[in-house]
Scaffold this active site. Structure first.
Site, short mmCIF file in Angstrom:
data_model
loop_
_atom_site.label_atom_id
_atom_site.label_comp_id
_atom_site.label_asym_id
_atom_site.label_seq_id
_atom_site.Cartn_x
_atom_site.Cartn_y
_atom_site.Cartn_z
CB THR A 204 -18.25 -13.95 -18.84
OG1 THR A 204 -19.21 -13.57 -17.82
CG2 THR A 204 -17.28 -14.97 -18.29
N GLY A 206 -20.24 -10.00 -22.75
CA GLY A 206 -20.30 -10.14 -24.21
C GLY A 206 -20.08 -11.54 -24.74
CB THR A 207 -19.97 -14.93 -23.19
OG1 THR A 207 -21.15 -14.71 -22.39
CG2 THR A 207 -18.75 -14.79 -22.32
N GLY A 208 -22.26 -14.01 -25.18
CA GLY A 208 -23.29 -14.40 -26.14
C GLY A 208 -23.10 -13.74 -27.49
#
Length: 270
Positions: A204, A206-208
């Site tokens: 995950t 780089g989800t933000g």
């Protein structure tokens, strides 16, 4: 085609930061532009170095964009120092930037600090009032609100405190919550929940960055905030659910999961 500007740090492996923003914006149907706040030496296992952009050169980058192709939205990600924050505030105020999305990046997925300790107060003072929406995760919202968050009621309390204090909408991401993946949007006294399903994928990275960039892209295209958040959340979930498996740590997502093109295929036999 609408143009959207990302102001953020560079990621060596392309899963977060400027690189993730450009991929996300492109896949969400807008023309992506970038202003680099810092070079980072990082991979899926952590950040080993940060080289900041000089503030005056940062201003030159912003000027170069706005004087030629005015962005319909601006996403602000990693900004690690007070001088850079102040430089961004000055230029965005000068150009009267619209549809500003601030992702208050403080700690990477791998756990590395991405902002200097004293810069958090400057970030909230200078950039939050310019934002249409800020997108903290649970740990970031705890820092910003001073409230320990472990329930949905505490999410509501923290989001309201942040939003009312700085005069912006707040999308509090629930991915770090014990109660699941539901996100909360708070705006002018109104609460809206966005349901999310837990995807069993450790990759995950780089989800933000991805979510905030997708929101900015959809705001630029004319969607209202709720619709932009819903579309951004769906896009991010799709990128995670593609189960890309790269790297030795928390790997990147597949931003191109929805691409169906002859040129996107791995190998074509003519």
């Amino acid at each position: 085609m609408k143009a959207v500007l990302s102001i953020a740090g560079s990621d060596s492996i392309g899963g977060a930061g400027i690189q993730a923003d450009i991929k996300t914006m492109t896949l969400n149907g807008v023309y992506a532009m970038s202003v680099v706040t810092a070079l980072t030496a990082q991979n899926t296992m952590g950040v080993t170095g940060i080289q900041e952009t000089p503030p005056e050169f940062l201003k030159m980058q912003i000027d170069a964009v706005f004087e030629d192709i005015r962005p319909a939205a601006v996403k602000i990600g990693m900004v690690s120092s007070e001088k850079l924050i102040c430089a961004i505030e000055e230029r965005l105020k000068f150009y009267k930037a619209e549809n500003v999305v601030v992702d208050p990046v403080m700690v990477s997925t791998s756990g590395s600090s991405l902002i200097k300790e004293k810069s958090t107060d400057v970030l909230t003072e200078k950039l939050f009032p310019l934002a249409d929406v800020v997108t903290p995760n649970i740990p970031e919202a705890e820092i910003l609100s001073g409230i320990k968050i472990s329930t949905k009621d505490e999410m509501k309390t923290a989001a309201k405190k942040i939003g009312d204090l700085y005069g912006c909408a707040v999308l509090l991401k629930g991915g770090h919550s014990m109660e699941g993946m539901d996100d909360l949007l708070y705006k002018e006294g109104e609460y809206t929940w966005f349901k999310g399903k837990k995807i069993q994928n450790p990759n995950t990275h780089g989800t933000g960055c991805t979510l905030s960039s997708a929101i900015a892209a959809n705001l630029a295209k004319g969607y209202d905030l709720k619709s932009a958040v819903k579309r951004g959340k769906d896009f991010t979930a799709g990128a995670i659910a593609a189960f890309l498996d790269l790297g030795k740590g928390a790997g990147p997502m597949n931003h191109a999961f929805d691409v169906k093109s002859l040129f996107a295929e791995e190998k074509v036999i003519y």
